[in-house]
Write a protein that holds these residues in place. Structure first.
Motif, PDB file in Angstrom:
ATOM      1  N   TRP A   1     174.293  28.994   6.111  1.00  0.00           N
ATOM      2  CA  TRP A   1     173.638  28.889   4.803  1.00  0.00           C
ATOM      3  C   TRP A   1     173.127  30.254   4.335  1.00  0.00           C
ATOM      4  O   TRP A   1     173.183  30.574   3.139  1.00  0.00           O
ATOM      5  CB  TRP A   1     172.490  27.882   4.849  1.00  0.00           C
ATOM      6  CG  TRP A   1     172.912  26.479   4.553  1.00  0.00           C
ATOM      7  CD1 TRP A   1     172.895  25.398   5.391  1.00  0.00           C
ATOM      8  CD2 TRP A   1     173.430  26.003   3.306  1.00  0.00           C
ATOM      9  NE1 TRP A   1     173.371  24.293   4.753  1.00  0.00           N
ATOM     10  CE2 TRP A   1     173.706  24.626   3.460  1.00  0.00           C
ATOM     11  CE3 TRP A   1     173.693  26.595   2.080  1.00  0.00           C
ATOM     12  CZ2 TRP A   1     174.215  23.834   2.432  1.00  0.00           C
ATOM     13  CZ3 TRP A   1     174.209  25.826   1.048  1.00  0.00           C
ATOM     14  CH2 TRP A   1     174.461  24.457   1.230  1.00  0.00           C
ATOM     15  N   ASP A   2     172.617  31.046   5.257  1.00  0.00           N
ATOM     16  CA  ASP A   2     172.157  32.390   4.879  1.00  0.00           C
ATOM     17  C   ASP A   2     173.310  33.223   4.326  1.00  0.00           C
ATOM     18  O   ASP A   2     173.151  33.966   3.345  1.00  0.00           O
ATOM     19  CB  ASP A   2     171.531  33.087   6.087  1.00  0.00           C
ATOM     20  CG  ASP A   2     170.197  32.482   6.490  1.00  0.00           C
ATOM     21  OD1 ASP A   2     169.597  31.780   5.656  1.00  0.00           O
ATOM     22  OD2 ASP A   2     169.766  32.709   7.632  1.00  0.00           O
TER      23      ASP A   2
ATOM     24  N   GLU B   1     174.171  31.858   0.771  1.00  0.00           N
ATOM     25  CA  GLU B   1     173.189  32.247  -0.246  1.00  0.00           C
ATOM     26  C   GLU B   1     173.277  33.742  -0.550  1.00  0.00           C
ATOM     27  O   GLU B   1     173.143  34.153  -1.708  1.00  0.00           O
ATOM     28  CB  GLU B   1     171.791  31.870   0.216  1.00  0.00           C
ATOM     29  CG  GLU B   1     171.571  30.360   0.277  1.00  0.00           C
ATOM     30  CD  GLU B   1     170.161  29.999   0.668  1.00  0.00           C
ATOM     31  OE1 GLU B   1     169.400  30.913   1.069  1.00  0.00           O
ATOM     32  OE2 GLU B   1     169.807  28.809   0.578  1.00  0.00           O
TER      33      GLU B   1
ATOM     34  N   THR C   1     171.926  19.030   0.065  1.00  0.00           N
ATOM     35  CA  THR C   1     171.036  18.369   1.021  1.00  0.00           C
ATOM     36  C   THR C   1     171.824  17.792   2.182  1.00  0.00           C
ATOM     37  O   THR C   1     171.442  17.926   3.347  1.00  0.00           O
ATOM     38  CB  THR C   1     170.255  17.254   0.311  1.00  0.00           C
ATOM     39  OG1 THR C   1     169.437  17.825  -0.717  1.00  0.00           O
ATOM     40  CG2 THR C   1     169.369  16.494   1.285  1.00  0.00           C
TER      41      THR C   1
ATOM     42  N   ARG D   1     170.819  22.046   3.627  1.00  0.00           N
ATOM     43  CA  ARG D   1     169.799  22.871   2.985  1.00  0.00           C
ATOM     44  C   ARG D   1     169.700  22.480   1.508  1.00  0.00           C
ATOM     45  O   ARG D   1     170.674  22.648   0.765  1.00  0.00           O
ATOM     46  CB  ARG D   1     170.115  24.361   3.121  1.00  0.00           C
ATOM     47  CG  ARG D   1     169.030  25.261   2.540  1.00  0.00           C
ATOM     48  CD  ARG D   1     169.271  26.727   2.869  1.00  0.00           C
ATOM     49  NE  ARG D   1     169.003  27.036   4.259  1.00  0.00           N
ATOM     50  CZ  ARG D   1     169.109  28.258   4.778  1.00  0.00           C
ATOM     51  NH1 ARG D   1     169.470  29.281   4.013  1.00  0.00           N
ATOM     52  NH2 ARG D   1     168.844  28.475   6.061  1.00  0.00           N
TER      53      ARG D   1
ATOM     54  N   GLN E   1     167.135  23.433  -3.843  1.00  0.00           N
ATOM     55  CA  GLN E   1     165.901  24.104  -4.256  1.00  0.00           C
ATOM     56  C   GLN E   1     165.710  25.419  -3.500  1.00  0.00           C
ATOM     57  O   GLN E   1     165.144  26.371  -4.030  1.00  0.00           O
ATOM     58  CB  GLN E   1     164.705  23.172  -4.017  1.00  0.00           C
ATOM     59  CG  GLN E   1     163.394  23.657  -4.603  1.00  0.00           C
ATOM     60  CD  GLN E   1     163.421  23.718  -6.112  1.00  0.00           C
ATOM     61  OE1 GLN E   1     164.132  22.953  -6.749  1.00  0.00           O
ATOM     62  NE2 GLN E   1     162.647  24.607  -6.698  1.00  0.00           N
ATOM     63  N   HIS E   2     166.162  25.476  -2.259  1.00  0.00           N
ATOM     64  CA  HIS E   2     166.035  26.703  -1.462  1.00  0.00           C
ATOM     65  C   HIS E   2     166.812  27.839  -2.106  1.00  0.00           C
ATOM     66  O   HIS E   2     166.322  28.973  -2.221  1.00  0.00           O
ATOM     67  CB  HIS E   2     166.542  26.426  -0.050  1.00  0.00           C
ATOM     68  CG  HIS E   2     166.239  27.513   0.936  1.00  0.00           C
ATOM     69  ND1 HIS E   2     166.982  28.670   1.020  1.00  0.00           N
ATOM     70  CD2 HIS E   2     165.262  27.630   1.877  1.00  0.00           C
ATOM     71  CE1 HIS E   2     166.496  29.446   1.967  1.00  0.00           C
ATOM     72  NE2 HIS E   2     165.454  28.841   2.509  1.00  0.00           N
TER      73      HIS E   2
ATOM     74  N   LYS F   1     165.110  28.971  -5.406  1.00  0.00           N
ATOM     75  CA  LYS F   1     163.953  29.830  -5.157  1.00  0.00           C
ATOM     76  C   LYS F   1     164.409  31.236  -4.783  1.00  0.00           C
ATOM     77  O   LYS F   1     163.826  32.228  -5.245  1.00  0.00           O
ATOM     78  CB  LYS F   1     163.098  29.243  -4.038  1.00  0.00           C
ATOM     79  CG  LYS F   1     161.839  30.049  -3.729  1.00  0.00           C
ATOM     80  CD  LYS F   1     161.004  29.368  -2.668  1.00  0.00           C
ATOM     81  CE  LYS F   1     159.752  30.184  -2.356  1.00  0.00           C
ATOM     82  NZ  LYS F   1     158.928  29.544  -1.299  1.00  0.00           N
ATOM     83  N   ARG F   2     165.467  31.323  -3.985  1.00  0.00           N
ATOM     84  CA  ARG F   2     165.959  32.650  -3.596  1.00  0.00           C
ATOM     85  C   ARG F   2     166.514  33.398  -4.805  1.00  0.00           C
ATOM     86  O   ARG F   2     166.350  34.616  -4.915  1.00  0.00           O
ATOM     87  CB  ARG F   2     167.034  32.495  -2.527  1.00  0.00           C
ATOM     88  CG  ARG F   2     167.587  33.831  -2.031  1.00  0.00           C
ATOM     89  CD  ARG F   2     168.318  33.669  -0.730  1.00  0.00           C
ATOM     90  NE  ARG F   2     168.942  34.911  -0.307  1.00  0.00           N
ATOM     91  CZ  ARG F   2     169.568  35.077   0.856  1.00  0.00           C
ATOM     92  NH1 ARG F   2     169.642  34.066   1.710  1.00  0.00           N
ATOM     93  NH2 ARG F   2     170.100  36.236   1.169  1.00  0.00           N
TER      94      ARG F   2
ATOM     95  N   GLU G   1     154.473  23.144   0.517  1.00  0.00           N
ATOM     96  CA  GLU G   1     155.311  23.069   1.700  1.00  0.00           C
ATOM     97  C   GLU G   1     156.000  21.718   1.810  1.00  0.00           C
ATOM     98  O   GLU G   1     155.489  20.709   1.328  1.00  0.00           O
ATOM     99  CB  GLU G   1     154.478  23.311   2.972  1.00  0.00           C
ATOM    100  CG  GLU G   1     153.757  24.642   2.994  1.00  0.00           C
ATOM    101  CD  GLU G   1     152.971  24.843   4.269  1.00  0.00           C
ATOM    102  OE1 GLU G   1     153.450  24.398   5.327  1.00  0.00           O
ATOM    103  OE2 GLU G   1     151.878  25.417   4.202  1.00  0.00           O
TER     104      GLU G   1
END
Length: 407
Positions: free
Chosen positions: A75-76, A79, A157, A161, A164-165, A168-169, A321
């Protein structure tokens, strides 16, 4: 310039589902189940999607479409590849995630849409169907396909992941800080007591050393208070004088409340305690610093203050959170709110501690204090509303009342 559409997600998922099952009869039977309106709400979680179907003998079948989640490192990479593009916000910055991202060449070679080997099935309809595809589990895949045709976020999802993650990034994406030059001294932690290498003492310094003088008698009757005197700024990395005064005022406030017999709220998390601190007069001046620290914009800070006003430090922590919650807690909440939903067959999405009824514009978030905190999104952004309750149905009713007032 290519036109951004979302239908490609459904095509990619449909192709993978057909290859994973390989039985056209199952798909025909699944279509008949859906045409008869027998499917319950679709529930999408990390690694699986599920629903329920009535059986002729009165039991309920609970099928699951299992999909292998991607790893955190995958995922990193995805993104990073998306954020590096100049059109990243257009591709993935809204709920209409462009189906151009079904092309692995745009996601660092890692496909977001699952391959056939990533898909498996389980169901409770019969014992021998526990680990094989059945019409119920295939129908779950069809429900998911229709869902991602216009709203691909549940697929994120499902693969491990939430979208939304990435959003935000994209909002906070900035160039990485440049490394320090070769002559920059290495920073040491404030409380690091590990002895470092001994530095040579210049000879002229050695000659200038004098013996420590004998102690003197101090006259404490002439002590001059310096609490409000002008003080020099502490050295880095200590907080500045203004911050130290605010911390002292906060400690005095808490001590005074304890002496008065007041029950102090438990912050639970640093974010919750920051919200408590900002609500007091001595903390108001640090609003911008808190926004920078928590990575919030003006709207987000306003929502944080609402969350604190309505739910205290726990409400603020729930806003900031996503806590881990067991599946039974989410399933109980989903069953409790089902009779109250205006669109009972619409999809419910469960991720982390959140149960989201997107058709109604309502979300419930479970807090560490055992209460459900209601949210609604009248302008496309989830914001807290009054009415947290241990009963998810009561919290859902509070969110519906809030929606009615807004509309």
């Amino acid at each position: 310039m290519s036109v951004h559409t979302t239908a490609g997600w459904a095509r990619a998922l449909t192709s993978a589902l057909h290859q994973a099952t390989g039985d056209a009869r199952l798909h025909d039977e699944a279509r008949r189940l859906l045409a008869a309106g027998q499917a319950g709400p679709l529930n999408v979680n990390q690694g699986f999607a599920t629903s329920k179907f009535p059986l002729p003998d009165g039991r309920v079948a609970r099928p699951r479409l299992l999909v292998t989640p991607l790893t955190a490192s995958e995922w990193d990479r995805i993104e990073a590849a998306i954020c590096a593009r100049p059109d990243a916000a257009d591709l993935a910055g809204t709920a209409a995630i462009s189906d151009q991202l079904t092309d692995p060449s745009l996601t660092a070679g890692v496909p977001i849409a699952p391959d056939p080997q990533d898909i498996s099935h389980t169901c409770t309809c019969t014992p021998d169907a526990a680990s094989t595809a059945c019409p119920h589990s295939v129908a779950v895949g069809m429900l998911l396909t229709e869902r991602v045709r216009t709203a691909p976020a549940p697929l994120f999802t499902l693969r491990g992941r939430p979208h939304q993650h990435l959003k935000k990034r994209l909002r906070t994406n900035s160039p990485a800080p440049q490394p320090a030059g070769p002559t920059a001294p290495a920073a040491r932690p404030l409380h690091d007591n590990t002895p470092g290498p001994a530095a040579p003492v210049p000879a002229q310094v050695t000659r200038a050393l004098r013996p420590i003088p004998d102690p003197v008698t101090l006259d404490l009757t002439q002590v001059r208070l310096v609490l409000h005197a002008s003080l020099p700024e502490p050295p880095e990395p200590l907080p500045g004088t203004e911050a130290l005064r605010a911390l002292a005022a906060d400690a005095a406030h808490r001590a005074g409340a304890c002496l008065d017999g007041q029950q102090l709220p438990d912050g639970h998390t640093p974010g919750g305690d920051i919200a408590r601190f900002l609500s007091l007069p001595h903390g108001a001046a640090f609003r911008q610093a808190a926004m920078d620290h928590l990575d919030l914009d003006v709207v987000g800070m306003g929502h944080l203050q609402l969350a604190y006003t309505q739910g205290g430090p726990v409400g603020a922590a729930v806003y900031l959170e996503a806590f881990s919650v067991d599946h039974d807690t989410l399933a109980h909440a989903q069953a409790s709110i089902q009779p109250l939903r205006p669109a009972p067959t619409a999809t419910i999405v469960c991720e982390d501690n959140r149960v989201t009824d997107e058709a109604a514009g309502i979300q419930l978030r479970y807090g560490p204090d055992g209460r459900w905190y209601p949210y609604r999104a009248p302008y496309g952004v989830w914001q807290p509303v009054p009415g947290p309750s241990p009963d998810p149905a009561q919290a859902y009713r509070a969110a519906r009342r809030s929606n009615q007032r807004i509309s």
